[in-house]
Design an enzyme around this catalytic site. Structure first.
Site, PDB file in Angstrom:
ATOM      1  N   ASP A 143       0.822  -1.219   0.000  1.00  0.00           N
ATOM      2  CA  ASP A 143       0.000   0.000   0.000  1.00  0.00           C
ATOM      3  C   ASP A 143       0.855   1.267   0.000  1.00  0.00           C
ATOM      4  OD1 ASP A 143      -2.624  -0.921  -0.175  1.00  0.00           O
ATOM      5  OD2 ASP A 143      -2.647  -1.470   1.943  1.00  0.00           O
ATOM      6  N   LYS A 166     -26.546  -5.818   0.089  1.00  0.00           N
ATOM      7  CA  LYS A 166     -26.900  -5.966   1.504  1.00  0.00           C
ATOM      8  C   LYS A 166     -26.031  -5.083   2.405  1.00  0.00           C
ATOM      9  CE  LYS A 166     -29.756  -8.635   2.315  1.00  0.00           C
ATOM     10  NZ  LYS A 166     -31.229  -8.350   2.249  1.00  0.00           N
ATOM     11  N   LYS A 174     -26.248  -5.228   5.892  1.00  0.00           N
ATOM     12  CA  LYS A 174     -26.129  -5.739   7.263  1.00  0.00           C
ATOM     13  C   LYS A 174     -24.682  -5.942   7.730  1.00  0.00           C
ATOM     14  CE  LYS A 174     -29.545  -7.231   9.292  1.00  0.00           C
ATOM     15  NZ  LYS A 174     -30.622  -6.283   9.518  1.00  0.00           N
ATOM     16  N   THR A 208     -22.077  -4.394   7.001  1.00  0.00           N
ATOM     17  CA  THR A 208     -21.486  -3.083   7.308  1.00  0.00           C
ATOM     18  C   THR A 208     -22.094  -2.493   8.584  1.00  0.00           C
ATOM     19  OG1 THR A 208     -20.966  -2.689   5.002  1.00  0.00           O
ATOM     20  CG2 THR A 208     -21.120  -0.736   6.392  1.00  0.00           C
ATOM     21  N   LYS A 216     -30.499   3.097   4.787  1.00  0.00           N
ATOM     22  CA  LYS A 216     -30.223   2.077   5.817  1.00  0.00           C
ATOM     23  C   LYS A 216     -28.869   2.311   6.468  1.00  0.00           C
ATOM     24  CE  LYS A 216     -32.896  -1.991   4.846  1.00  0.00           C
ATOM     25  NZ  LYS A 216     -32.906  -3.279   4.202  1.00  0.00           N
ATOM     26  N   CYS A 241      16.575  -6.679 -11.152  1.00  0.00           N
ATOM     27  CA  CYS A 241      17.230  -7.366 -10.040  1.00  0.00           C
ATOM     28  C   CYS A 241      17.650  -8.789 -10.407  1.00  0.00           C
ATOM     29  CB  CYS A 241      16.333  -7.311  -8.800  1.00  0.00           C
ATOM     30  SG  CYS A 241      17.306  -7.398  -7.290  1.00  0.00           S
ATOM     31  N   GLY A 280      16.423 -10.474 -12.600  1.00  0.00           N
ATOM     32  CA  GLY A 280      16.373 -10.434 -14.062  1.00  0.00           C
ATOM     33  C   GLY A 280      17.651  -9.889 -14.674  1.00  0.00           C
ATOM     34  N   HIS A 297      15.436  -1.739  -8.368  1.00  0.00           N
ATOM     35  CA  HIS A 297      13.999  -1.905  -8.647  1.00  0.00           C
ATOM     36  C   HIS A 297      13.397  -0.584  -9.114  1.00  0.00           C
ATOM     37  CE1 HIS A 297      13.474  -5.997  -7.093  1.00  0.00           C
ATOM     38  NE2 HIS A 297      14.458  -5.667  -6.283  1.00  0.00           N
ATOM     39  N   GLU A 335      10.785  -0.093 -10.578  1.00  0.00           N
ATOM     40  CA  GLU A 335       9.318  -0.081 -10.463  1.00  0.00           C
ATOM     41  C   GLU A 335       8.821   0.701  -9.249  1.00  0.00           C
ATOM     42  OE1 GLU A 335      11.262  -2.749 -10.076  1.00  0.00           O
ATOM     43  OE2 GLU A 335      10.489  -4.176  -8.605  1.00  0.00           O
TER      44      GLU A 335
HETATM   45  N1  GLN Z   1      17.815 -13.114  -5.317  1.00  0.00           N
HETATM   46  C1  GLN Z   1      18.639 -12.051  -5.783  1.00  0.00           C
HETATM   47  C2  GLN Z   1      19.450 -11.443  -4.663  1.00  0.00           C
HETATM   48  O1  GLN Z   1      19.124 -11.590  -3.502  1.00  0.00           O
HETATM   49  C3  GLN Z   1      17.805 -10.994  -6.458  1.00  0.00           C
HETATM   50  C4  GLN Z   1      16.903 -10.274  -5.533  1.00  0.00           C
HETATM   51  C5  GLN Z   1      15.745  -9.584  -6.208  1.00  0.00           C
HETATM   52  O2  GLN Z   1      15.441  -9.875  -7.361  1.00  0.00           O
HETATM   53  N2  GLN Z   1      15.064  -8.703  -5.509  1.00  0.00           N
HETATM   54  O3  GLN Z   1      20.422 -10.802  -4.903  1.00  0.00           O
END
Ligand code: GLN
Length: 545
Positions: free
Chosen positions: A76, A192, A194, A196, A228, A391, A393, A520, A522
């Protein structure tokens, strides 16, 4: 000293069942208050005893979202960062474990000056302290606090108690939003209320009364149901907000604000109402609706056999980043989850990857399905399909290259084979010690690190700057003994951490787009500001079409 004279706090709690969208509702409220010109921050409370989300299985708990300061938090938090367009930190996240750990540490160091340390009030007091600390850190006029789990559960009681104590101290400073689920049983075809009503009553038992109810469900809230809810939950009719399912979560700020939810909460907080400027959000939603040309991306990994439901949560930031990048270019992403173990069982299936415009390998851990992933990466490299490795990848792309281009067939990561004779990805002594002593919690290389980019590369062009900062979460790393020969042979080392000299980015020469990043990206993509690497990956994928 806090700069904001009277900071306000909005608690978001969930009724009936989990997964109704408290996180997105909280994030959307944040966007709405920002669009009213307020300084906002948001906190997530995870009632788990885990100290952080780093030790929770992502298939069960969802993605581990990493902050700049290296906290391993709940997914989140990613929604908050994306909707608020701001970076958050460890102050914005707490778990039961973290709170208790601090109280016990305080007790051991005589911070309570010999008092009996009790669950109440000491635990809620520590919770309140943390909430206020976050508000102060961001000079927030409005702080949103999402209490994880569902009302009536044993494990979030102390967090509700903290809200009650804050409300008691300053009634006008605290508002409660109940996000609840209104089922439509198939045999009745009618919504419904209820469950809630019960949730609202349990909330009352905790000494709290909802100011606003967000009514989640398949359908819109109709007049009789609204009446309601109002009568039985003690909330005015206008303050029952209809929140039916939507096709994109980014519509939610607009849909909720069309019902004036922001001003209704401001009134509950005895504040003056304010105009909301959601122009940017509205045109963004318009852009999403009009993104028609499809871009087909294969996301390769293990565990995909478990089904899409949990997976979407485990990789939520990756999915959102692909969406942001695609919409930005007027395209609609079609994502396929491809189980890498398929390629291990039936190698001929690898050809099925030909139909994709791009191939992405997200982060991962462990040994399962890894050989299949390496096969997929080889296919992307040889067939010039745009490839983006995050990572793991990136690590596996490096191994694939050493195996199949440099001809060192034994190349591996020590995560797969601790005794490999060609450790292209290895582990440093400090990390090896952590592993051997089972010190797993919060010990990976975590958070933001700088990365210097090599000029005249695709990544340098994408970012448009020489030095970037990205977030990390890994234990293993590229072995610099292989750096020169890998680079010479065409998998260029184009990003390095200036302090540690660690390889952060590899990029293949003579390929439309083949980039692996140790970090990362992302975590830093925002709806209206796609991440440059995701953007250029999608651009390359669209060009392939
Ligand atoms: N498993 C790998 C590492 O620990 C890559 C980690 C990952 O992809 N977040 O280095």
């Amino acid at each position: 000293m806090p700069k904001v004279k009277k900071p306000k706090f909005i608690f978001i709690v969930g009724g009936v069942l989990s997964g109704v969208g408290k996180g997105v509702t909280s994030a959307s409220l944040g966007a709405i208050f920002e669009a009213k010109g307020f300084k906002v921050t948001a906190l997530k409370i995870d009632p788990y005893v885990n100290v952080d989300a780093g030790t929770m299985n992502p298939i069960e708990h969802g993605e581990v979202f990493v902050t700049d300061d290296g906290d391993e938090t709940d997914q989140d938090m990613g929604n908050y960062e994306r909707f608020l367009d701001m970076s958050l930190s460890s102050e914005n996240y707490m778990t039961t474990g973290r709170v208790y750990l601090k109280v016990i540490e305080n007790e051991r160091t005589m911070k309570y000056k010999g008092k009996c340390v009790q669950v109440v009030p000491h635990i809620p007091e520590e919770i309140i302290l943390r909430i206020k600390k976050a508000a102060t850190k961001y000079d927030a006029e409005i702080t949103l606090i999402e209490i994880g789990g569902t009302i009536g559960e044993y494990e979030n009681i102390l967090f509700l108690e903290a809200a009650r104590m804050m409300k008691l101290q300053s009634p006008d400073s605290v508002a409660i939003v109940l996000v609840s689920y209104l089922p439509v049983p198939a045999h009745l075809g009618e919504m419904k209320t209820k469950p809630t009503q019960h949730a609202s009553r349990v909330l009352n038992q905790a000494g709290l009364q909802a100011d606003v109810i967000v009514a989640r469900g398949q359908m819109s809230l109709d007049k009789p149901r609204r009446e309601k809810l109002a009568t039985f939950c003690g909330v005015s009719k206008e303050n029952c907000i209809s929140a039916p399912d939507v096709s994109s979560i980014y519509e939610i700020p607009v849909k909720m604000e069309d019902q004036q939810i922001g001003n209704k909460i401001l009134k509950a907080l005895r504040m003056r109402t304010k105009k909301t400027d959601l122009t940017a959000w509205r045109s963004f939603v318009h852009k999403i609706e009009n993104a028609k040309k499809e871009v087909h991306i294969a996301v390769i990994g293990k565990y995909f056999g478990t089904g899409n439901f949990t997976l979407a949560d485990s990789y939520i930031s990756v999915i959102e980043s692909l969406k942001h990048a695609s919409w930005h270019q007027g395209a609609k992403p079609i994502l396929d989850w491809v189980d890498s173990e398929e390629f291990e069982k039936s190698p001929a299936k690898i050809k099925n990857l030909k139909k994709y415009d791009g191939i992405l390998v997200p982060g991962g851990f462990g040994t399962r399905g890894v050989e299949g992933i390496i096969k997929a990466i080889q296919f992307a490299r040889v067939n010039k399909i745009p490839y983006f490795g995050l990572c793991y990848g990136m690590q596996l792309a490096s191994i694939e290259f050493v195996r199949n281009v440099l001809g060192k067939k034994k190349a591996n990561t020590v995560e797969m084979d601790p005794n490999t004779s060609e450790p292209v990805i290895h582990i440093n002594p400090k990390q090896a010690k952590n592993v051997s002593e089972a010190r797993y919690g919060g010990t990976m290389r975590l958070g933001a690190y700088d990365c210097a980019l090599r000029k005249d590369t695709k990544v340098h062009k994408a970012y448009g700057v020489d030095l970037i900062s990205e977030r990390h979460r890994h234990r293993y790393e590229f072995n610099n003994d292989y750096r020169k020969e890998v680079d010479d042979a065409g998998l260029q080392i184009v990003g390095l951490n200036p302090e540690s000299d660690l390889v952060e980015i590899v990029e293949l020469r003579d390929h439309p787009f083949f980039v692996g990043v140790q970090f990362h990206p992302e975590f830093k993509s925002r709806p209206m500001k796609p991440h440059p690497l995701f953007r250029d990956f999608i651009k390359a994928a669209l060009n392939k079409k």
